[in-house]
Scaffold this motif. Sequence first.
Motif, PDB file in Angstrom:
ATOM      1  N   HIS A   1     132.584 -63.093 -72.165  1.00 47.53           N
ATOM      2  CA  HIS A   1     133.589 -64.092 -71.783  1.00 47.53           C
ATOM      3  C   HIS A   1     132.981 -64.936 -70.667  1.00 47.53           C
ATOM      4  O   HIS A   1     132.788 -64.471 -69.554  1.00 47.53           O
ATOM      5  CB  HIS A   1     134.853 -63.386 -71.284  1.00 47.53           C
ATOM      6  CG  HIS A   1     135.972 -64.312 -70.937  1.00 47.53           C
ATOM      7  ND1 HIS A   1     136.968 -63.977 -70.048  1.00 47.53           N
ATOM      8  CD2 HIS A   1     136.255 -65.562 -71.371  1.00 47.53           C
ATOM      9  CE1 HIS A   1     137.826 -64.995 -69.937  1.00 47.53           C
ATOM     10  NE2 HIS A   1     137.417 -65.958 -70.734  1.00 47.53           N
ATOM     11  N   PHE A   2     132.648 -66.192 -70.992  1.00 51.36           N
ATOM     12  CA  PHE A   2     131.913 -67.019 -70.043  1.00 51.36           C
ATOM     13  C   PHE A   2     132.775 -68.005 -69.279  1.00 51.36           C
ATOM     14  O   PHE A   2     132.575 -68.220 -68.091  1.00 51.36           O
ATOM     15  CB  PHE A   2     130.807 -67.792 -70.778  1.00 51.36           C
ATOM     16  CG  PHE A   2     129.649 -66.942 -71.214  1.00 51.36           C
ATOM     17  CD1 PHE A   2     129.096 -65.998 -70.368  1.00 51.36           C
ATOM     18  CD2 PHE A   2     129.116 -67.078 -72.486  1.00 51.36           C
ATOM     19  CE1 PHE A   2     128.034 -65.208 -70.765  1.00 51.36           C
ATOM     20  CE2 PHE A   2     128.049 -66.303 -72.891  1.00 51.36           C
ATOM     21  CZ  PHE A   2     127.509 -65.358 -72.032  1.00 51.36           C
ATOM     22  N   PHE A   3     133.739 -68.626 -69.942  1.00 54.48           N
ATOM     23  CA  PHE A   3     134.446 -69.742 -69.292  1.00 54.48           C
ATOM     24  C   PHE A   3     135.867 -69.849 -69.823  1.00 54.48           C
ATOM     25  O   PHE A   3     136.125 -69.625 -71.010  1.00 54.48           O
ATOM     26  CB  PHE A   3     133.702 -71.056 -69.564  1.00 54.48           C
ATOM     27  CG  PHE A   3     134.378 -72.282 -69.005  1.00 54.48           C
ATOM     28  CD1 PHE A   3     134.225 -72.632 -67.673  1.00 54.48           C
ATOM     29  CD2 PHE A   3     135.189 -73.079 -69.818  1.00 54.48           C
ATOM     30  CE1 PHE A   3     134.859 -73.749 -67.155  1.00 54.48           C
ATOM     31  CE2 PHE A   3     135.823 -74.202 -69.312  1.00 54.48           C
ATOM     32  CZ  PHE A   3     135.648 -74.542 -67.973  1.00 54.48           C
ATOM     33  N   SER A   4     136.778 -70.216 -68.947  1.00 57.32           N
ATOM     34  CA  SER A   4     138.130 -70.609 -69.347  1.00 57.32           C
ATOM     35  C   SER A   4     138.572 -71.734 -68.416  1.00 57.32           C
ATOM     36  O   SER A   4     138.373 -71.673 -67.205  1.00 57.32           O
ATOM     37  CB  SER A   4     139.109 -69.433 -69.278  1.00 57.32           C
ATOM     38  OG  SER A   4     139.156 -68.886 -67.972  1.00 57.32           O
ATOM     39  N   GLY A   5     139.124 -72.794 -69.000  1.00 59.04           N
ATOM     40  CA  GLY A   5     139.536 -73.962 -68.221  1.00 59.04           C
ATOM     41  C   GLY A   5     139.852 -75.111 -69.143  1.00 59.04           C
ATOM     42  O   GLY A   5     140.410 -74.904 -70.237  1.00 59.04           O
TER      43      GLY A   5
ATOM     44  N   ASP B   1     136.498 -78.193 -66.057  1.00 54.97           N
ATOM     45  CA  ASP B   1     137.220 -77.767 -64.863  1.00 54.97           C
ATOM     46  C   ASP B   1     137.861 -76.427 -65.167  1.00 54.97           C
ATOM     47  O   ASP B   1     138.766 -76.331 -66.008  1.00 54.97           O
ATOM     48  CB  ASP B   1     138.289 -78.802 -64.484  1.00 54.97           C
ATOM     49  CG  ASP B   1     139.007 -78.430 -63.187  1.00 54.97           C
ATOM     50  OD1 ASP B   1     138.499 -77.550 -62.460  1.00 54.97           O
ATOM     51  OD2 ASP B   1     140.072 -79.011 -62.920  1.00 54.97           O
ATOM     52  N   GLY B   2     137.380 -75.381 -64.524  1.00 51.57           N
ATOM     53  CA  GLY B   2     137.940 -74.067 -64.797  1.00 51.57           C
ATOM     54  C   GLY B   2     137.159 -72.982 -64.095  1.00 51.57           C
ATOM     55  O   GLY B   2     136.498 -73.224 -63.082  1.00 51.57           O
ATOM     56  N   GLU B   3     137.216 -71.790 -64.655  1.00 51.12           N
ATOM     57  CA  GLU B   3     136.608 -70.623 -64.022  1.00 51.12           C
ATOM     58  C   GLU B   3     135.451 -70.105 -64.859  1.00 51.12           C
ATOM     59  O   GLU B   3     135.571 -69.909 -66.074  1.00 51.12           O
ATOM     60  CB  GLU B   3     137.643 -69.503 -63.868  1.00 51.12           C
ATOM     61  CG  GLU B   3     137.107 -68.262 -63.182  1.00 51.12           C
ATOM     62  CD  GLU B   3     138.162 -67.188 -63.012  1.00 51.12           C
ATOM     63  OE1 GLU B   3     137.812 -66.093 -62.500  1.00 51.12           O
ATOM     64  OE2 GLU B   3     139.324 -67.427 -63.389  1.00 51.12           O
ATOM     65  N   VAL B   4     134.309 -69.905 -64.209  1.00 49.82           N
ATOM     66  CA  VAL B   4     133.163 -69.280 -64.846  1.00 49.82           C
ATOM     67  C   VAL B   4     133.266 -67.779 -64.631  1.00 49.82           C
ATOM     68  O   VAL B   4     133.260 -67.304 -63.502  1.00 49.82           O
ATOM     69  CB  VAL B   4     131.844 -69.828 -64.267  1.00 49.82           C
ATOM     70  CG1 VAL B   4     130.661 -69.056 -64.833  1.00 49.82           C
ATOM     71  CG2 VAL B   4     131.700 -71.312 -64.566  1.00 49.82           C
ATOM     72  N   HIS B   5     133.381 -67.040 -65.718  1.00 49.87           N
ATOM     73  CA  HIS B   5     133.549 -65.595 -65.626  1.00 49.87           C
ATOM     74  C   HIS B   5     132.215 -64.857 -65.620  1.00 49.87           C
ATOM     75  O   HIS B   5     132.115 -63.750 -65.077  1.00 49.87           O
ATOM     76  CB  HIS B   5     134.411 -65.098 -66.793  1.00 49.87           C
ATOM     77  CG  HIS B   5     135.768 -65.717 -66.837  1.00 49.87           C
ATOM     78  ND1 HIS B   5     136.811 -65.288 -66.049  1.00 49.87           N
ATOM     79  CD2 HIS B   5     136.238 -66.755 -67.575  1.00 49.87           C
ATOM     80  CE1 HIS B   5     137.897 -66.035 -66.302  1.00 49.87           C
ATOM     81  NE2 HIS B   5     137.569 -66.925 -67.225  1.00 49.87           N
TER      82      HIS B   5
ATOM     83  N   ALA C   1     138.234 -71.961 -74.062  1.00 50.27           N
ATOM     84  CA  ALA C   1     137.878 -70.583 -73.722  1.00 50.27           C
ATOM     85  C   ALA C   1     136.630 -70.226 -74.506  1.00 50.27           C
ATOM     86  O   ALA C   1     136.633 -70.288 -75.736  1.00 50.27           O
ATOM     87  CB  ALA C   1     139.008 -69.620 -74.062  1.00 50.27           C
ATOM     88  N   VAL C   2     135.557 -69.904 -73.790  1.00 43.88           N
ATOM     89  CA  VAL C   2     134.329 -69.434 -74.430  1.00 43.88           C
ATOM     90  C   VAL C   2     134.327 -67.923 -74.302  1.00 43.88           C
ATOM     91  O   VAL C   2     133.996 -67.365 -73.265  1.00 43.88           O
ATOM     92  CB  VAL C   2     133.070 -70.035 -73.783  1.00 43.88           C
ATOM     93  CG1 VAL C   2     131.820 -69.529 -74.491  1.00 43.88           C
ATOM     94  CG2 VAL C   2     133.125 -71.551 -73.816  1.00 43.88           C
ATOM     95  N   GLY C   3     134.763 -67.254 -75.378  1.00 43.24           N
ATOM     96  CA  GLY C   3     134.965 -65.820 -75.339  1.00 43.24           C
ATOM     97  C   GLY C   3     136.335 -65.501 -74.765  1.00 43.24           C
ATOM     98  O   GLY C   3     137.075 -66.378 -74.310  1.00 43.24           O
TER      99      GLY C   3
END
Length: 462
Positions: free
Chosen positions: A45-49, A115-119, A148-150
């Motif tokens: 899970h890399f990114f969500s935003g 624009d979001g969170e890098v997990h 959402a990437v992952g």
Amino acid sequence: MASSTAAAGAAQSYTYTRPSGLDGGLLGLSTSGGTTSGGPRAHPHFFSGVLTRPAPAAAALLGLADVARTRYFQPRPTAFRDPVVTCSGDRLRLESFSACGGVYARLDVLEAAMDGEVHDRGTTNVDVNGPLREALARVGGSDPLHLAVGADELAVTTMDGAVVEKKVPLPDRWLRGFAEVQVITAGFDPRGELAAADAVRFLRSMPRAPRGALWAVPAGRTLRLTSRPSPGAVCLAGPERLRTMLPLLRFATALRVYGPPAGAQSGPMSSVWELELPGMRYVLTLSPGHGRGFSGEGAVLDALSTDEAAADADLIGALLSFEPRVEPDLLAERSGLTPARTKAALTQLGTSGRVGFDTAEAAYFHRELPYDPARVADLNPRLRAARALVEAGAVRLTSGDTAVVLSNEQERRVRFMEGHATCTCPWWYDHRGERGPCKHVLAAGIVRREPGAAAAGAEAAR
């Protein structure tokens, strides 16, 4: 991710928790196995935003998918080949390769467009399927598109348990092409830049029918296509291979072109065509010929043939951490290697898919392709043949810069001069070094660097 890697007909197996899709403004890209900063993960899970520029992002993703399923010398769609995605913290890089191995495509989604969170940081494959492609084609307007990437582990456990498994043929030339592209483009320089309006006019005026290699020559604010090379020109082999840029022109802010030095006697060359979009870059790298893949270019063979570069690559590889830019000087300082050995190590890492090259920033970047690095040398028949010649004791150095190689009961004479090599074999006569060294030059080079190899080979032959 499990993979089957049996010779030329290798297939890649992908396992996803669910298909990627676009639903209610959420673009969910499902991930298969990959490598993260914390190690291997089944579904990272890399990114969500949000994607702040949804329309150009969707159009560019569609272009990337279209490249991956196209065989340009036989223009018909093939099976989907899932893009490789790397999260480097301040950007997402999505890469694909055409089915014919002659076009490399990359979409860089930069910080200004997300624009979001890098997990986490790392590399994986993402699922691309028919329904997703149709949904991307309908994206428009200016409303932000959630991405959402992952999915995180909690989200995965709450799904209905459906698993998507795909097995896609990935010929060895596909992997070899990834290796060749980064080596070839690392030697390119900017050759031209067109403003948005000029880029639109140029790309829309390109010939539609397949033709031989053309040359783009800077002419004022635009580029002029000719049939002959000249200093400063950039090769455009198979202009129809740029057609995935056409739907993006309404978003374009500039077109940049990169290539190696050219002269009046130059043969066809590779080139890089970069379309700048708001907060993004859509990049196509073309092989030197419409029906010619990157896998036979031979640019990586010299680097693969040295044991020193392989050992140095292990050291440099341990220092990489999915940076958006790899700084060779810093790596040289941290590793204690010379700049030349550091560069050779990066080339070696590129051959195993661990680094790529970004012409826009003239810099390497770290990523981990989901393939076995040990396969790479075996995918190069010329290198295998060269090592066989050395092991058979077929190489005899006649001086510091000349050698005789006995091959198929014929003597081939190799000469090294000013960083280049020539050979009397038909391969060199046909290509004059433009498609990498022949097996005789490689074998002679190994013996020049490792004099003991010739003696060991001769003893084994007796």
